[in-house]
Structure formats: structure tokens, C-alpha cells
Design a protein around this motif. Structure first.
Motif, short mmCIF file in Angstrom:
data_model
loop_
_atom_site.label_atom_id
_atom_site.label_comp_id
_atom_site.label_asym_id
_atom_site.label_seq_id
_atom_site.Cartn_x
_atom_site.Cartn_y
_atom_site.Cartn_z
N ALA A 55 4.25 -1.70 -13.34
CA ALA A 55 4.61 -0.53 -12.54
C ALA A 55 6.02 -0.69 -11.99
O ALA A 55 6.41 -1.78 -11.56
CB ALA A 55 3.62 -0.37 -11.40
N ALA A 56 6.78 0.41 -12.01
CA ALA A 56 8.15 0.36 -11.51
C ALA A 56 8.42 1.45 -10.48
O ALA A 56 9.25 1.29 -9.60
CB ALA A 56 9.13 0.52 -12.67
N TRP A 57 7.70 2.57 -10.60
CA TRP A 57 7.95 3.70 -9.70
C TRP A 57 6.83 3.84 -8.67
O TRP A 57 5.68 3.46 -8.94
CB TRP A 57 7.99 5.02 -10.47
N ILE A 58 7.16 4.45 -7.54
CA ILE A 58 6.15 5.05 -6.68
C ILE A 58 6.12 6.51 -7.11
O ILE A 58 7.10 7.23 -6.92
CB ILE A 58 6.51 4.91 -5.18
N HIS A 59 5.02 6.89 -7.74
CA HIS A 59 4.92 8.28 -8.21
C HIS A 59 4.38 9.15 -7.08
O HIS A 59 3.19 9.15 -6.79
CB HIS A 59 3.98 8.36 -9.43
N GLY A 60 5.28 9.86 -6.41
CA GLY A 60 4.87 10.70 -5.28
C GLY A 60 4.92 9.91 -3.99
O GLY A 60 3.89 9.39 -3.54
N PRO A 61 6.09 9.79 -3.37
CA PRO A 61 6.21 8.95 -2.17
C PRO A 61 5.66 9.58 -0.89
O PRO A 61 5.34 8.86 0.06
CB PRO A 61 7.73 8.74 -2.04
N THR A 67 4.91 3.79 0.47
CA THR A 67 6.26 4.17 0.89
C THR A 67 6.66 3.51 2.21
O THR A 67 7.71 2.86 2.28
CB THR A 67 6.39 5.71 0.97
N PRO A 68 5.83 3.65 3.28
CA PRO A 68 6.24 2.99 4.52
C PRO A 68 6.36 1.48 4.38
O PRO A 68 7.21 0.85 5.00
CB PRO A 68 5.14 3.38 5.53
N ALA A 70 7.27 -0.20 1.61
CA ALA A 70 8.54 -0.49 0.93
C ALA A 70 9.71 -0.30 1.90
O ALA A 70 10.65 -1.10 1.92
CB ALA A 70 8.69 0.40 -0.30
N GLU A 71 9.63 0.74 2.71
CA GLU A 71 10.72 0.99 3.68
C GLU A 71 10.82 -0.15 4.68
O GLU A 71 11.89 -0.69 4.94
CB GLU A 71 10.46 2.31 4.42
N GLN A 72 9.65 -0.54 5.21
CA GLN A 72 9.61 -1.60 6.22
C GLN A 72 10.13 -2.92 5.65
O GLN A 72 10.80 -3.68 6.34
CB GLN A 72 8.14 -1.74 6.66
N LEU A 73 9.86 -3.17 4.36
CA LEU A 73 10.26 -4.44 3.75
C LEU A 73 11.66 -4.38 3.14
O LEU A 73 12.14 -5.36 2.56
CB LEU A 73 9.24 -4.84 2.68
N LYS A 200 6.97 -6.86 -6.31
CA LYS A 200 6.58 -8.20 -5.87
C LYS A 200 6.67 -8.34 -4.34
O LYS A 200 5.83 -9.00 -3.71
CB LYS A 200 7.47 -9.26 -6.54
N VAL A 201 7.66 -7.71 -3.75
CA VAL A 201 7.84 -7.82 -2.30
C VAL A 201 6.62 -7.23 -1.58
O VAL A 201 6.14 -7.79 -0.59
CB VAL A 201 9.15 -7.10 -1.87
N LEU A 202 6.12 -6.14 -2.09
CA LEU A 202 4.96 -5.49 -1.46
C LEU A 202 3.71 -6.38 -1.62
O LEU A 202 2.94 -6.58 -0.68
CB LEU A 202 4.69 -4.12 -2.11
N ILE A 203 3.54 -6.89 -2.84
CA ILE A 203 2.36 -7.73 -3.12
C ILE A 203 2.39 -8.97 -2.23
O ILE A 203 1.39 -9.34 -1.60
CB ILE A 203 2.35 -8.12 -4.62
N ASP A 204 3.57 -9.62 -2.15
CA ASP A 204 3.67 -10.86 -1.36
C ASP A 204 3.35 -10.60 0.11
O ASP A 204 2.76 -11.45 0.78
CB ASP A 204 5.08 -11.46 -1.50
N GLN A 205 3.72 -9.45 0.60
CA GLN A 205 3.42 -9.12 2.00
C GLN A 205 1.93 -8.88 2.20
O GLN A 205 1.31 -9.39 3.13
CB GLN A 205 4.22 -7.87 2.39
#
Ligand code: FAD
Length: 439
Positions: A55-61, A67-68, A70-73, A200-205
Motif C-alpha cells: 500500500a502506498a496511498w491513503i485512499h480517501g483521507p 490521516t490524523p 500520519a499528520e501527527q507522525l 512503516k512509520v504508522l505501523i511502528d507507532q
């Protein structure tokens, strides 16, 4: 809590199931066969900048739980204008590499998009008696404007067939068009490409503080009235409840033995729901040998869609000269059989045809990475799609728990956000809440 829950799989669904239970003070352990987290999200860093190979996109943020986060991180999110509404995001080329008039091409894409929206609305109000493949519908049902220029026709054809085959990771004769229209839902806000760390950043969090046993491959699941016993390459685990987030491709393959066998209705749903193919080839060069300002390049053919017909310029977002070619459905299965040499040669031939006039001879890439989701036994494909022959209730049946002991999550179990990461996220939370709701 003295009761134990096991979660199988440390992709987004498994991590969110475990996260939800852990945060509610449940005793939970995740068993993951791979030596990495994230499953079908897989962020590669070997090319000097991150590239998401799954996966590469957020389809529909908008309204999307990712979305929050990814923004926070601080993960970069760049809008991808697939339709080319801005007029500058996409450049398309004919079979011989001639740039297409994008004003006309875009009008063709917009006309196809409008025809899809109209058809979806009418199907919602009046579902047809017999399910139809995308091919049937495009060949016999889709009302086309009476006159279109050659460039408009190419835009129309690309959007109606090739783009849909990418979204569904499948082929137009297999995609159940009338079901798709009724069931898949897209959140608003367009498509946001993650970069600068990627998924990966989201998963690690999300995994922080969870008990995850890596390289622990499940082979047998035996349910007794008291316990569920899980056999793995690292011995046996037992629990009161198990949440399975195995990819549909893994369930289809029959490589996991269930004792007693899964109910017939669930087995039928597993076979009927489609599981597609989608592969990427990411190439890094010493500099940009393609227009830096565009996000995407579409390569049209005169007849059947060609190989290498879709390119993503990740360098547009990151400044690093990386470009990604991707293939779906039969084309993905075909290139999967190719050696790296043959794949690179094919990619460079097409790049030379598209960009050679402007950028001169294109050298071999400095580095590359390709995916093998189809032959990866822990995925067996890319993501689910609505397949001809599938029943409207199949995803619900797939999601149903068994005897309050086995629970099912994962993207394919989502009623309308399937095939996405946020869909997987929501199914993990849903399955955990089912466990919590037992008492
Ligand atoms: C090429 C590609 C592009 C995509 N693009 C997008 C996109 O842009 N946007 C989007 O939203 N979605 C996209 N998707 C879909 C998205 O990646 C998935 O819907 C989502 O990641 C699925 O999460 P999951 O937790 O359901 O499954 P998975 O992530 O597959 O997790 C299941 C886990 O189970 C593990 N497992 C398998 N077998 C065993 C076993 N026997 N024992 C133990 N563990 C096992 C696997 O290793 C895996 O970690 C894409 C997918 C692919 C492949």
C-alpha cells in the motif's frame, strides 16, 4: 484478565486488533510468520528514499483514521491527481511514445468517470438481475459520447478499463462490476501518497508495547470446546480466543489446516471473493530522465492494454529520481514470471520510447526493487476484489466469528472499505470489539 487472545498476522488488521485488546487490558499475543511487521504494507528504504512496495496511498483521507496518525507522525502526504483535473498531473503517450494532447485526453477520462458515477447510482437504485463483468458492461452497457477525438477516446478507455483494473488488481472479465458498484465505498478527499517514511512509520507507532512473536508461522488451528490450539514452526500456542487476519490469498491456498474444518458457507465465500494481483518495479536513477513536474505517466496501446502502461513519479513528491512501474491482473502475473534482466529491459525500452526524445539515452538504473506479492506464500496476491460469481453476503460470511472462539479480520472482511489499509484497520478494531463484547 486471565483469558488469553492470540492474533494471527501483524499487518494493519492484526496490529489494530491487538492494540485495541491491549489498550482494554486484555492479555494478547500476535503471531507473525514474517521477519518484518506490516504485511501488505511494506516500506522499502534501499533506494535512498522510502518507497512503499505494498500500500502506498491513503485512499480517501477525510474521516480516515490513518490521516490524523500520519499528520501527527509527520509522514509526508502528497495528493495524486489521477484524473488530471489540474491539467498538469498526468502525461499520456501513444503506443509509439508520442505525447497525447492532454486537454482532450483528460476530457475523455472525465467523461468515463462521469459515466461510471451515473451507472453506479443507477445500479444502487436498481440492481440488475444478473451480475455483470466490467468487460460486459464496457462492451455492451456503457453509454459513450457519440463523437470523441482520438485523444478523448484514449482517455476514456484508459479510465474505464485500465484504471479500474488497477483499482481492483484484476482483469475486466473477472471484475464483478455490478457488485462493485453496490458495495465498495470511497472516503472523500482524493488519494494521498505517503512519502518520507511511508506506511512503516504508522505501523511502528501502532505496534508499540504489543507482544509480537516474529517468524512464527501458523500451520494448524484446532478448536476444542475449551481452547484453541495453534501449531506453529515455534511450537504450540493455546488461547481462549483467536483473531485471524490471514490474507484471503492464504485462506484460499488451503495451507492452514482447520480442525474442525471451517463451515461450508465460509469456505465458499473464501473461494468466491476475488483476490487480485498487483506488482511494482521501483527504479532509481542518477537524475531525472522524465518530466519532474508530472505525477504520473500513462502509456496507451492501439489494442489490448500494453505492459508498463502506468508509471508513478515518486520523485515528484520527494525530489529523489525514483519512478515506479506497476502492473495489475494478468499483466502482473505475466511479468512475475520474468527474470529481473527481462523486466528491466522492458521498463527501459518503454522509458526510452516515452522520454528518450526529451532526455536522450536512458541508462540502466543505479538500483531497483521489484515485488513478488503473487508468489509470496504469506500473501498469495495483492488484495481482494469483487469477482464474477461472488455473492453480496460473502464478505459478511467471511467476517463471521465461529463459536465465539475464532474471529476473522483483515481487509477482505470489510463490507465496503476492503482492499485498503484503513479497511484492514477497521476490521481489526471490529474483531477486537467482538472479543471484548463476549462478556
Ligand atoms: C501492491 C499493493 C498495493 C496496494 N496499494 C494500496 C494503497 O495504495 N492503499 C491502500 O489503502 N491499500 C493498498 N493495498 C492494500 C493494503 O495493503 C491491504 O488491504 C492491507 O495492508 C491488508 O492488511 P491486513 O492486515 O488485512 O493483511 P496483511 O497486511 O496481509 O497482514 C496479514 C499478516 O499475516 C501474516 N501471515 C500470513 N500467513 C501467516 C501464517 N501462516 N502464520 C502467521 N502469520 C501469517 C502475513 O505475513 C501478514 O503480516 C495494496 C496492496 C498491495 C499488495
Amino acid at each position: 484478565m486471565s483469558e488469553k487472545t492470540l492474533v494471527i498476522g501483524a499487518g494493519m488488521a492484526g496490529i489494530m486488533a491487538a492494540r485495541t485488546l491491549h489498550d482494554a487490558n486484555y492479555d494478547v499475543t500476535v503471531l507473525e510468520a514474517r521477519d518484518r511487521l506490516g504485511g501488505r504494507t511494506h516500506t522499502d528504504s534501499s533506494l535512498g528514499n522510502t518507497v512503499d512496495l505494498g500500500a502506498a496511498w491513503i485512499h480517501g483521507p477525510d474521516g480516515n483514521p490513518l490521516t490524523p496518525l500520519a499528520e501527527q507522525l509527520g509522514v509526508g502526504m502528497g495528493y495524486t491527481d489521477f484524473l488530471n483535473e489540474s491539467g498538469t498531473a498526468v502525461q499520456a503517450y501513444t503506443a509509439d511514445g508520442t505525447p497525447i494532447n492532454m486537454a482532450e485526453y483528460t476530457r475523455g477520462q472525465l467523461l468515463a468517470n462521469a459515466a461510471f458515477i451515473k451507472a453506479k447510482a443507477s445500479i444502487l437504485y436498481q440492481p440488475p438481475d444478473n451480475p455483470q463483468s466490467l468487460k460486459d458492461w464496457l462492451e455492451h452497457g456503457l453509454p459513450q459520447p457519440e463523437t470523441m477525438t482520438a485523444a478523448e477516446t484514449m482517455g476514456f478507455d484508459y479510465w474505464s478499463r485500465i484504471r479500474t483494473e488497477y483499482s481492483d488488481a484484476s482483469d475486466w472479465d473477472l471484475i464483478n462490476w455490478t457488485m462493485m458498484s453496490g458495495h465498495y465505498a470511497k472516503l472523500p478527499g482524493g488519494d494521498m501518497l505517503l512519502h518520507g517514511g511511508g506506511y512503516k512509520v504508522l505501523i511502528d507507532q501502532l505496534v508499540e508495547g504489543l507482544d509480537v512473536r516474529m517468524e512464527t508461522a501458523v500451520s494448524h488451528i484446532t478448536t476444542t470446546p475449551e481452547q484453541v490450539h495453534i501449531q506453529t514452526n515455534r511450537g504450540e500456542f493455546s488461547a481462549n480466543r483467536v483473531i485471524l487476519t490471514l490474507p484471503l490469498g492464504v485462506l484460499k491456498s488451503g495451507q492452514i489446516q482447520f480442525e474442525p474444518p471451517l463451515p461450508t458457507a465460509k469456505q465458499q465465500a473464501i473461494q468466491r471473493i476475488g483476490f487480485g494481483n498487483y506488482e511494482k518495479l521501483a527504479l532509481r536513477f542518477d537524475k531525472f530522465y522524465w518530466p519532474r513536474e508530472q505525477q504520473r505517466f500513462n502509456y496507451l496501446s492501439d489494442g489490448e492494454p500494453s505492459l508498463f502502461n502506468a508509471w508513478l513519479n515518486t520523485g515528484h513528491y520527494t525530489g529523489t529520481p525514483i519512478i515506479v512501474a506497476y502492473h495489475a491482473g494478468r499483466r502482473a502475473r505475466a511479468i512475475n514470471q520474468w527474470s529481473d534482466e527481462k523486466l528491466l529491459e522492458g521498463a527501459l525500452t518503454v522509458m526510452q520510447r516515452l522520454f528518450g526524445d526529451e532526455f536522450g539515452p536512458i541508462p540502466a538504473p543505479e538500483a531497483y526493487v521489484r515485488t513478488h506479492w503473487q508468489s509470496d506464500p504469506l500473501a498469495n496476491g495483492s488484495y481482494s476484489f469483487d469477482q464474477v460469481g461472488q455473492q453480496p453476503t460473502d464478505r459478511r460470511t467471511l467476517a463471521e466469528s465461529i463459536n465465539q472462539q475464532l474471529f476473522f479480520a483483515g481487509e477482505a472482511t470489510h463490507p465496503h472499505f476492503y482492499a485498503t489499509v484503513h479497511g484492514a484497520y477497521e476490521t481489526g478494531v471490529r474483531a477486537a470489539r467482538e472479543v471484548i463484547g463476549i462478556r
